[in-house]
Motif scaffolding. Structure first.
Motif, short mmCIF file in Angstrom:
data_model
loop_
_atom_site.label_atom_id
_atom_site.label_comp_id
_atom_site.label_asym_id
_atom_site.label_seq_id
_atom_site.Cartn_x
_atom_site.Cartn_y
_atom_site.Cartn_z
N TYR A 62 0.86 -1.19 0.00
CA TYR A 62 0.00 0.00 0.00
C TYR A 62 0.89 1.23 0.00
CZ TYR A 62 1.14 0.74 4.93
OH TYR A 62 1.81 0.97 6.10
N THR A 63 0.34 2.34 -0.50
CA THR A 63 1.04 3.63 -0.42
C THR A 63 0.03 4.70 -0.04
OG1 THR A 63 2.57 2.94 -2.17
CG2 THR A 63 2.50 5.29 -1.67
N CYS A 65 -0.65 8.32 -0.46
CA CYS A 65 -0.25 9.46 -1.28
C CYS A 65 -0.94 10.71 -0.74
CB CYS A 65 -0.64 9.22 -2.74
SG CYS A 65 0.25 7.84 -3.48
N ASP A 88 -0.09 12.88 -3.82
CA ASP A 88 -1.10 13.06 -4.86
C ASP A 88 -1.06 14.54 -5.24
OD1 ASP A 88 -3.41 13.01 -6.44
OD2 ASP A 88 -4.74 13.25 -4.73
N LYS A 107 6.62 7.72 -6.24
CA LYS A 107 5.47 7.57 -5.34
C LYS A 107 4.45 8.67 -5.55
CE LYS A 107 7.76 5.49 -1.31
NZ LYS A 107 8.00 5.77 0.12
N ASP A 206 -8.91 4.37 -10.09
CA ASP A 206 -8.91 5.42 -9.08
C ASP A 206 -10.29 6.06 -8.99
OD1 ASP A 206 -7.30 7.58 -7.48
OD2 ASP A 206 -8.36 8.76 -8.98
N HIS A 242 -2.89 -1.36 -9.08
CA HIS A 242 -3.31 -0.70 -7.84
C HIS A 242 -4.75 -0.19 -7.92
CE1 HIS A 242 -1.77 3.18 -9.75
NE2 HIS A 242 -2.95 3.54 -9.35
N CYS A 244 -7.45 2.55 -5.92
CA CYS A 244 -7.40 3.71 -5.03
C CYS A 244 -8.78 4.33 -4.82
CB CYS A 244 -6.46 4.77 -5.62
SG CYS A 244 -6.41 6.26 -4.62
N LEU A 280 -3.89 2.13 -2.77
CA LEU A 280 -3.42 3.52 -2.68
C LEU A 280 -4.48 4.35 -1.97
CD1 LEU A 280 -1.07 2.95 -4.57
CD2 LEU A 280 -1.81 4.84 -6.01
N GLU A 282 -5.41 8.62 -0.93
CA GLU A 282 -5.06 10.01 -1.25
C GLU A 282 -5.59 10.97 -0.19
OE1 GLU A 282 -7.11 10.55 -4.97
OE2 GLU A 282 -5.69 9.36 -6.13
#
Ligand SMILES: *Cc1c(COP(=O)(O)O)cnc(C)c1O
Length: 424
Positions: A62-63, A65, A88, A107, A206, A242, A244, A280, A282
Protein backbone atom coordinates in the motif's frame (compact mmCIF):
# COMPACT_ATOMS: atom_id res chain seq x y z
CA UNK A 1 -14.04 20.68 19.14
CA UNK A 2 -11.34 18.03 18.93
CA UNK A 3 -9.45 17.58 22.20
CA UNK A 4 -6.80 20.29 22.36
CA UNK A 5 -4.05 17.62 22.38
CA UNK A 6 -4.99 16.71 18.80
CA UNK A 7 -3.42 20.01 17.75
CA UNK A 8 -0.21 19.18 19.57
CA UNK A 9 -1.42 21.87 21.98
CA UNK A 10 -2.16 22.26 25.69
CA UNK A 11 -2.78 24.98 28.26
CA UNK A 12 0.04 25.68 30.68
CA UNK A 13 -0.35 28.35 33.40
CA UNK A 14 -3.45 29.67 31.67
CA UNK A 15 -1.84 30.05 28.26
CA UNK A 16 -2.01 28.01 25.08
CA UNK A 17 1.16 26.24 23.97
CA UNK A 18 1.90 24.14 20.91
CA UNK A 19 4.30 21.37 21.93
CA UNK A 20 7.04 23.11 23.91
CA UNK A 21 6.37 26.59 22.56
CA UNK A 22 4.19 29.34 24.00
CA UNK A 23 1.94 30.89 21.35
CA UNK A 24 2.61 34.32 22.85
CA UNK A 25 6.27 33.78 21.99
CA UNK A 26 5.37 32.81 18.41
CA UNK A 27 3.41 36.06 18.03
CA UNK A 28 6.28 38.12 19.46
CA UNK A 29 8.82 36.52 17.15
CA UNK A 30 6.87 36.24 13.91
CA UNK A 31 3.91 38.59 14.25
CA UNK A 32 0.29 37.79 13.37
CA UNK A 33 -1.61 36.42 11.57
CA UNK A 34 0.55 33.29 11.43
CA UNK A 35 -0.25 29.68 10.63
CA UNK A 36 1.28 27.47 13.31
CA UNK A 37 1.83 23.80 12.49
CA UNK A 38 2.84 21.09 14.93
CA UNK A 39 5.31 18.55 13.64
CA UNK A 40 4.20 16.13 16.37
CA UNK A 41 0.51 16.45 15.45
CA UNK A 42 1.31 16.07 11.75
CA UNK A 43 3.44 13.00 12.38
CA UNK A 44 0.83 11.48 14.66
CA UNK A 45 -1.99 11.93 12.15
CA UNK A 46 0.09 10.36 9.38
CA UNK A 47 1.21 7.46 11.57
CA UNK A 48 -2.33 6.74 12.78
CA UNK A 49 -3.51 6.20 9.22
CA UNK A 50 -0.31 4.43 8.18
CA UNK A 51 -0.54 2.02 11.11
CA UNK A 52 -4.25 1.31 10.57
CA UNK A 53 -3.72 0.54 6.89
CA UNK A 54 -0.47 -1.33 7.48
CA UNK A 55 -2.15 -3.50 10.07
CA UNK A 56 -5.12 -4.29 7.81
CA UNK A 57 -2.84 -5.09 4.87
CA UNK A 58 -0.46 -7.19 6.99
CA UNK A 59 2.41 -7.20 4.54
CA UNK A 60 0.47 -6.61 1.32
CA UNK A 61 1.48 -3.46 -0.53
CA UNK A 62 0.00 0.00 0.00
CA UNK A 63 1.04 3.63 -0.42
CA UNK A 64 -0.40 6.67 1.29
CA UNK A 65 -0.25 9.46 -1.28
CA UNK A 66 -0.76 12.65 0.70
CA UNK A 67 -2.92 15.12 -1.26
CA UNK A 68 -0.52 18.04 -1.59
CA UNK A 69 -3.21 20.62 -2.27
CA UNK A 70 -4.41 20.44 1.35
CA UNK A 71 -1.17 22.03 2.57
CA UNK A 72 1.78 22.26 0.22
CA UNK A 73 4.36 23.98 2.40
CA UNK A 74 7.78 22.46 1.71
CA UNK A 75 8.41 21.70 5.38
CA UNK A 76 5.09 19.85 5.62
CA UNK A 77 5.89 17.84 2.49
CA UNK A 78 9.41 17.12 3.72
CA UNK A 79 8.11 15.92 7.09
CA UNK A 80 5.74 13.53 5.32
CA UNK A 81 8.36 12.39 2.78
CA UNK A 82 10.62 11.43 5.70
CA UNK A 83 7.75 9.36 7.10
CA UNK A 84 7.62 7.46 3.81
CA UNK A 85 4.59 9.15 2.25
CA UNK A 86 3.83 9.26 -1.43
CA UNK A 87 2.03 12.28 -2.88
CA UNK A 88 -1.10 13.06 -4.86
CA UNK A 89 -0.57 16.20 -6.94
CA UNK A 90 -2.90 18.27 -9.10
CA UNK A 91 -0.42 20.50 -10.94
CA UNK A 92 3.13 20.73 -12.24
CA UNK A 93 3.77 23.29 -9.53
CA UNK A 94 2.90 20.74 -6.88
CA UNK A 95 5.26 18.24 -8.50
CA UNK A 96 8.07 20.79 -8.25
CA UNK A 97 7.24 21.24 -4.57
CA UNK A 98 7.29 17.49 -3.91
CA UNK A 99 10.66 17.06 -5.62
CA UNK A 100 12.15 20.09 -3.81
CA UNK A 101 10.88 18.69 -0.51
CA UNK A 102 12.64 15.37 -1.07
CA UNK A 103 9.63 13.34 -2.19
CA UNK A 104 10.13 10.48 -4.63
CA UNK A 105 8.61 10.82 -8.11
CA UNK A 106 8.02 7.07 -8.14
CA UNK A 107 5.47 7.57 -5.34
CA UNK A 108 3.59 10.44 -7.00
CA UNK A 109 0.15 10.18 -8.57
CA UNK A 110 -1.11 13.06 -10.69
CA UNK A 111 -4.82 13.90 -10.36
CA UNK A 112 -6.81 16.76 -11.83
CA UNK A 113 -8.96 17.23 -14.87
CA UNK A 114 -7.08 19.95 -16.73
CA UNK A 115 -3.49 18.79 -17.02
CA UNK A 116 -1.63 20.88 -19.60
CA UNK A 117 0.74 19.38 -22.19
CA UNK A 118 3.65 21.01 -20.36
CA UNK A 119 2.61 19.50 -17.02
CA UNK A 120 2.17 16.07 -18.57
CA UNK A 121 5.62 16.16 -20.18
CA UNK A 122 7.22 17.32 -16.93
CA UNK A 123 5.60 14.52 -14.93
CA UNK A 124 6.43 11.90 -17.57
CA UNK A 125 10.10 12.87 -17.57
CA UNK A 126 10.16 12.91 -13.77
CA UNK A 127 8.92 9.31 -13.79
CA UNK A 128 5.81 9.52 -11.63
CA UNK A 129 3.92 6.45 -10.46
CA UNK A 130 0.61 7.15 -12.18
CA UNK A 131 -1.54 9.65 -14.05
CA UNK A 132 -5.12 9.67 -12.78
CA UNK A 133 -6.84 10.40 -16.09
CA UNK A 134 -10.16 12.25 -15.94
CA UNK A 135 -11.36 12.22 -19.58
CA UNK A 136 -10.93 10.49 -22.94
CA UNK A 137 -9.40 13.61 -24.42
CA UNK A 138 -6.80 13.71 -21.66
CA UNK A 139 -5.98 10.06 -22.36
CA UNK A 140 -5.40 10.84 -26.04
CA UNK A 141 -3.17 13.80 -25.22
CA UNK A 142 -1.20 11.76 -22.68
CA UNK A 143 -0.69 8.96 -25.22
CA UNK A 144 0.57 11.39 -27.88
CA UNK A 145 2.99 13.16 -25.58
CA UNK A 146 4.37 9.93 -24.17
CA UNK A 147 4.97 8.57 -27.68
CA UNK A 148 6.70 11.79 -28.73
CA UNK A 149 9.02 11.46 -25.72
CA UNK A 150 9.61 7.75 -26.30
CA UNK A 151 8.00 6.99 -22.93
CA UNK A 152 5.03 5.07 -21.67
CA UNK A 153 2.61 6.77 -19.28
CA UNK A 154 1.37 4.73 -16.32
CA UNK A 155 -2.37 5.34 -16.15
CA UNK A 156 -5.39 4.88 -13.93
CA UNK A 157 -8.77 6.20 -14.91
CA UNK A 158 -10.44 8.28 -12.27
CA UNK A 159 -13.92 6.88 -12.50
CA UNK A 160 -16.99 8.43 -11.08
CA UNK A 161 -18.75 5.76 -9.03
CA UNK A 162 -21.89 7.90 -8.62
CA UNK A 163 -21.88 7.54 -4.85
CA UNK A 164 -23.29 10.36 -2.75
CA UNK A 165 -20.65 11.45 -0.27
CA UNK A 166 -23.32 13.46 1.59
CA UNK A 167 -20.93 16.30 2.23
CA UNK A 168 -21.04 20.00 1.29
CA UNK A 169 -21.90 20.34 -2.45
CA UNK A 170 -18.68 22.32 -3.09
CA UNK A 171 -16.56 19.40 -1.82
CA UNK A 172 -18.66 16.57 -3.22
CA UNK A 173 -17.05 15.14 -6.34
CA UNK A 174 -18.40 11.65 -6.95
CA UNK A 175 -21.85 12.32 -8.37
CA UNK A 176 -22.85 11.94 -12.03
CA UNK A 177 -23.38 15.64 -12.70
CA UNK A 178 -19.94 16.53 -11.35
CA UNK A 179 -17.11 17.84 -13.52
CA UNK A 180 -14.68 15.24 -12.13
CA UNK A 181 -13.96 11.72 -13.31
CA UNK A 182 -15.09 9.38 -16.07
CA UNK A 183 -18.65 8.04 -16.02
CA UNK A 184 -18.65 4.60 -14.45
CA UNK A 185 -20.55 2.91 -17.28
CA UNK A 186 -18.09 4.24 -19.88
CA UNK A 187 -14.96 3.25 -17.98
CA UNK A 188 -14.63 -0.32 -19.23
CA UNK A 189 -14.70 0.73 -22.89
CA UNK A 190 -12.18 3.52 -22.33
CA UNK A 191 -9.89 1.13 -20.46
CA UNK A 192 -10.00 -1.16 -23.50
CA UNK A 193 -8.91 1.64 -25.82
CA UNK A 194 -6.23 2.72 -23.31
CA UNK A 195 -4.87 -0.82 -23.21
CA UNK A 196 -4.32 -0.63 -26.97
CA UNK A 197 -2.39 2.65 -26.86
CA UNK A 198 1.37 2.52 -27.40
CA UNK A 199 2.14 5.49 -25.14
CA UNK A 200 0.02 4.26 -22.25
CA UNK A 201 0.28 1.46 -19.75
CA UNK A 202 -2.82 0.78 -17.68
CA UNK A 203 -1.81 0.28 -14.05
CA UNK A 204 -4.71 1.25 -11.82
CA UNK A 205 -8.26 2.23 -11.01
CA UNK A 206 -8.91 5.42 -9.08
CA UNK A 207 -11.80 7.43 -7.68
CA UNK A 208 -12.35 10.26 -5.21
CA UNK A 209 -15.90 11.02 -4.13
CA UNK A 210 -15.57 14.07 -1.91
CA UNK A 211 -14.03 15.62 1.14
CA UNK A 212 -14.66 15.89 4.89
CA UNK A 213 -16.54 12.58 5.06
CA UNK A 214 -17.38 11.53 8.60
CA UNK A 215 -19.10 8.29 7.61
CA UNK A 216 -17.02 5.65 5.82
CA UNK A 217 -20.04 3.99 4.18
CA UNK A 218 -19.88 5.93 0.87
CA UNK A 219 -16.10 5.45 0.71
CA UNK A 220 -16.45 1.71 1.16
CA UNK A 221 -19.32 1.60 -1.33
CA UNK A 222 -17.15 3.39 -3.91
CA UNK A 223 -14.30 0.99 -3.18
CA UNK A 224 -16.64 -1.96 -3.83
CA UNK A 225 -17.55 -0.49 -7.19
CA UNK A 226 -13.99 0.10 -8.35
CA UNK A 227 -12.86 -3.35 -7.20
CA UNK A 228 -15.70 -4.82 -9.27
CA UNK A 229 -14.49 -2.75 -12.22
CA UNK A 230 -10.96 -4.08 -11.72
CA UNK A 231 -12.40 -7.61 -11.94
CA UNK A 232 -14.16 -6.80 -15.20
CA UNK A 233 -10.91 -5.39 -16.55
CA UNK A 234 -9.06 -8.54 -15.54
CA UNK A 235 -11.66 -10.49 -17.52
CA UNK A 236 -10.81 -8.23 -20.48
CA UNK A 237 -7.15 -9.14 -20.06
CA UNK A 238 -6.20 -5.82 -18.45
CA UNK A 239 -4.18 -6.32 -15.31
CA UNK A 240 -4.69 -3.76 -12.53
CA UNK A 241 -1.70 -3.13 -10.24
CA UNK A 242 -3.31 -0.70 -7.84
CA UNK A 243 -6.75 0.33 -6.63
CA UNK A 244 -7.40 3.71 -5.03
CA UNK A 245 -10.58 4.92 -3.30
CA UNK A 246 -9.15 8.46 -3.08
CA UNK A 247 -9.06 10.72 -0.04
CA UNK A 248 -11.90 12.39 1.79
CA UNK A 249 -11.46 11.19 5.38
CA UNK A 250 -12.90 13.95 7.56
CA UNK A 251 -11.61 15.51 10.76
CA UNK A 252 -13.28 16.96 13.84
CA UNK A 253 -13.82 20.69 13.42
CA UNK A 254 -16.71 21.04 15.86
CA UNK A 255 -18.44 17.90 17.10
CA UNK A 256 -18.07 15.49 14.16
CA UNK A 257 -17.15 11.94 15.10
CA UNK A 258 -14.27 11.11 12.80
CA UNK A 259 -14.13 7.91 10.76
CA UNK A 260 -12.57 5.07 12.73
CA UNK A 261 -9.41 4.40 10.75
CA UNK A 262 -9.01 0.80 11.86
CA UNK A 263 -12.56 -0.05 10.78
CA UNK A 264 -12.14 1.86 7.51
CA UNK A 265 -8.87 0.12 6.70
CA UNK A 266 -10.39 -3.27 7.50
CA UNK A 267 -13.37 -2.53 5.22
CA UNK A 268 -11.07 -1.60 2.35
CA UNK A 269 -9.09 -4.76 2.91
CA UNK A 270 -12.28 -6.86 2.81
CA UNK A 271 -13.21 -5.17 -0.48
CA UNK A 272 -9.83 -6.02 -2.02
CA UNK A 273 -10.13 -9.56 -0.73
CA UNK A 274 -7.46 -11.87 -2.07
CA UNK A 275 -6.58 -9.67 -5.06
CA UNK A 276 -2.91 -8.87 -5.43
CA UNK A 277 -3.40 -5.18 -6.24
CA UNK A 278 -1.67 -2.50 -4.20
CA UNK A 279 -3.91 -0.20 -2.16
CA UNK A 280 -3.42 3.52 -2.68
CA UNK A 281 -4.98 6.27 -0.57
CA UNK A 282 -5.06 10.01 -1.25
CA UNK A 283 -5.78 11.66 2.11
CA UNK A 284 -5.19 15.37 2.53
CA UNK A 285 -7.27 16.90 5.30
CA UNK A 286 -7.00 13.87 7.61
CA UNK A 287 -3.22 14.33 7.74
CA UNK A 288 -2.89 18.11 8.16
CA UNK A 289 -6.32 19.50 9.16
CA UNK A 290 -5.80 19.41 12.89
CA UNK A 291 -2.03 19.83 12.77
CA UNK A 292 -2.34 23.58 12.29
CA UNK A 293 -3.97 26.67 13.76
CA UNK A 294 -4.18 30.28 12.71
CA UNK A 295 -2.79 32.62 15.35
CA UNK A 296 -4.29 36.10 15.25
CA UNK A 297 -4.48 39.23 17.35
CA UNK A 298 -7.59 41.17 18.31
CA UNK A 299 -7.47 44.67 16.82
CA UNK A 300 -10.75 46.06 18.10
CA UNK A 301 -13.78 45.11 20.13
CA UNK A 302 -16.94 46.63 18.74
CA UNK A 303 -19.95 46.34 21.01
CA UNK A 304 -23.43 46.95 19.61
CA UNK A 305 -27.09 46.72 20.57
CA UNK A 306 -27.71 43.57 18.59
CA UNK A 307 -24.27 42.15 17.93
CA UNK A 308 -20.76 42.34 19.26
CA UNK A 309 -17.81 42.05 16.95
CA UNK A 310 -14.30 40.90 17.66
CA UNK A 311 -12.25 42.43 14.86
CA UNK A 312 -9.07 40.42 14.40
CA UNK A 313 -6.04 40.76 12.11
CA UNK A 314 -6.75 37.50 10.25
CA UNK A 315 -9.44 37.50 7.57
CA UNK A 316 -11.17 35.53 4.84
CA UNK A 317 -8.15 36.07 2.60
CA UNK A 318 -6.09 34.05 5.13
CA UNK A 319 -8.71 31.36 5.82
CA UNK A 320 -11.54 31.27 3.31
CA UNK A 321 -13.24 28.07 4.45
CA UNK A 322 -15.92 29.74 6.62
CA UNK A 323 -16.86 32.15 3.80
CA UNK A 324 -16.63 29.57 1.01
CA UNK A 325 -18.15 26.45 2.60
CA UNK A 326 -19.89 27.81 5.72
CA UNK A 327 -17.21 25.79 7.48
CA UNK A 328 -16.92 25.87 11.25
CA UNK A 329 -13.60 26.51 12.97
CA UNK A 330 -13.33 26.58 16.75
CA UNK A 331 -11.82 29.80 18.06
CA UNK A 332 -10.14 29.99 21.45
CA UNK A 333 -8.43 32.69 23.45
CA UNK A 334 -4.71 32.04 23.81
CA UNK A 335 -4.76 33.37 27.38
CA UNK A 336 -7.47 31.75 29.48
CA UNK A 337 -9.19 34.34 31.61
CA UNK A 338 -11.68 32.87 34.01
CA UNK A 339 -12.42 36.14 35.82
CA UNK A 340 -14.24 37.47 32.75
CA UNK A 341 -17.18 35.33 31.79
CA UNK A 342 -16.92 35.86 28.07
CA UNK A 343 -19.05 37.77 25.61
CA UNK A 344 -20.77 36.52 22.49
CA UNK A 345 -18.99 37.85 19.42
CA UNK A 346 -18.98 37.47 15.70
CA UNK A 347 -15.27 37.08 15.01
CA UNK A 348 -14.55 39.08 11.87
CA UNK A 349 -11.61 40.20 9.77
CA UNK A 350 -10.87 43.60 8.26
CA UNK A 351 -11.70 42.64 4.64
CA UNK A 352 -14.44 44.67 2.97
CA UNK A 353 -16.91 41.81 2.54
CA UNK A 354 -19.81 40.89 4.77
CA UNK A 355 -18.74 37.26 4.31
CA UNK A 356 -15.48 38.01 6.12
CA UNK A 357 -16.54 36.22 9.29
CA UNK A 358 -14.32 33.52 10.81
CA UNK A 359 -16.88 32.49 13.40
CA UNK A 360 -20.44 33.50 14.29
CA UNK A 361 -21.74 33.92 17.87
CA UNK A 362 -18.65 32.75 19.72
CA UNK A 363 -18.41 33.13 23.46
CA UNK A 364 -14.94 34.48 24.08
CA UNK A 365 -13.16 36.36 26.75
CA UNK A 366 -10.83 38.61 24.81
CA UNK A 367 -10.06 42.28 24.42
CA UNK A 368 -8.00 44.43 22.06
CA UNK A 369 -4.42 43.23 21.86
CA UNK A 370 -5.20 39.67 22.99
CA UNK A 371 -4.22 36.64 20.92
CA UNK A 372 -6.75 34.15 19.65
CA UNK A 373 -6.28 30.84 17.81
CA UNK A 374 -8.52 29.65 14.99
CA UNK A 375 -8.20 25.88 15.26
CA UNK A 376 -8.14 23.13 12.62
CA UNK A 377 -6.56 25.46 10.07
CA UNK A 378 -3.88 23.07 8.79
CA UNK A 379 -5.78 21.93 5.70
CA UNK A 380 -7.11 24.21 2.95
CA UNK A 381 -5.94 27.19 4.99
CA UNK A 382 -2.80 28.94 3.80
CA UNK A 383 -2.99 27.19 0.40
CA UNK A 384 -6.32 28.88 -0.35
CA UNK A 385 -5.25 32.27 0.91
CA UNK A 386 -5.18 35.30 -1.35
CA UNK A 387 -3.98 38.87 -1.44
CA UNK A 388 -7.46 40.37 -1.56
CA UNK A 389 -7.45 43.91 -0.16
CA UNK A 390 -3.66 43.92 -0.80
CA UNK A 391 -3.13 41.89 2.32
CA UNK A 392 0.24 40.14 2.33
CA UNK A 393 -0.19 36.45 3.05
CA UNK A 394 0.50 35.16 6.57
CA UNK A 395 3.71 33.67 7.81
CA UNK A 396 3.80 29.90 8.36
CA UNK A 397 5.80 28.37 11.20
CA UNK A 398 6.30 24.81 12.36
CA UNK A 399 6.79 23.90 15.99
CA UNK A 400 9.07 20.95 16.60
CA UNK A 401 9.47 20.15 20.28
CA UNK A 402 10.86 23.22 22.01
CA UNK A 403 11.74 24.94 18.73
CA UNK A 404 9.69 27.02 16.34
CA UNK A 405 10.85 27.38 12.75
CA UNK A 406 9.73 29.80 10.11
CA UNK A 407 8.67 27.65 7.13
CA UNK A 408 7.32 30.50 5.01
CA UNK A 409 8.08 34.13 5.57
CA UNK A 410 5.29 36.63 5.80
CA UNK A 411 4.79 38.37 2.48
CA UNK A 412 5.50 42.08 2.20
CA UNK A 413 3.57 44.64 0.21
CA UNK A 414 6.70 44.95 -1.97
CA UNK A 415 6.42 41.22 -2.76
CA UNK A 416 2.85 41.81 -3.85
CA UNK A 417 3.59 44.76 -6.11
CA UNK A 418 6.81 43.46 -7.62
CA UNK A 419 5.26 42.11 -10.84
CA UNK A 420 3.07 45.12 -11.56
CA UNK A 421 3.96 47.87 -14.02
CA UNK A 422 2.77 51.35 -14.88
CA UNK A 423 1.95 52.17 -18.49
CA UNK A 424 4.91 53.67 -20.39
C1 LIG B 1 -8.63 16.96 -2.91
C2 LIG B 1 -8.38 15.58 -3.33
C3 LIG B 1 -7.97 14.63 -2.40
C4 LIG B 1 -7.84 14.91 -0.93
O1 LIG B 1 -9.05 15.16 -0.32
P1 LIG B 1 -9.15 15.25 1.28
O2 LIG B 1 -10.58 15.45 1.54
O3 LIG B 1 -8.32 16.42 1.71
O4 LIG B 1 -8.62 13.98 1.83
C5 LIG B 1 -7.70 13.36 -2.86
N1 LIG B 1 -7.80 13.04 -4.17
C6 LIG B 1 -8.18 13.94 -5.09
C7 LIG B 1 -8.27 13.54 -6.51
C8 LIG B 1 -8.48 15.23 -4.72
O5 LIG B 1 -8.86 16.12 -5.64
Amino acid sequence: MAPIEVFGAHYRSGELWVEGVRLGEVAEKFGTPTFVYSRAALTKAYRQLDEAVGHARSGRPYTICYAVKANSNLAVLNTLARLGAGFDIVSGGELTRVLRAGGEASKVVFSGLGKTAREIAFALKAGIKCFNVESESELLRLNEIAISLGLRAPVALRVNPDVDAKTHPYISTGLKNNKFGIAFDRARAIYRSAAAMLGVKVVGVDCHIGSQLTDATPLVEAMGKIVALADQLAADGIEIHHICPGGGIGVTYENETPIDLTTYAAALERAIGGRSAELLLEPGRAIVGNAGLLLSRVEYVKLGDHKNFLIIDAAMNDLIRPALYQAHHEIVAVRQNSSRGGTEFDVVGPVCESADVLGYSRKLSASAGDLIAVLSAGAYGFVMSSNYNTRPRSAEVMVDGDGVHIVRERETVDNLLSGEHLLP
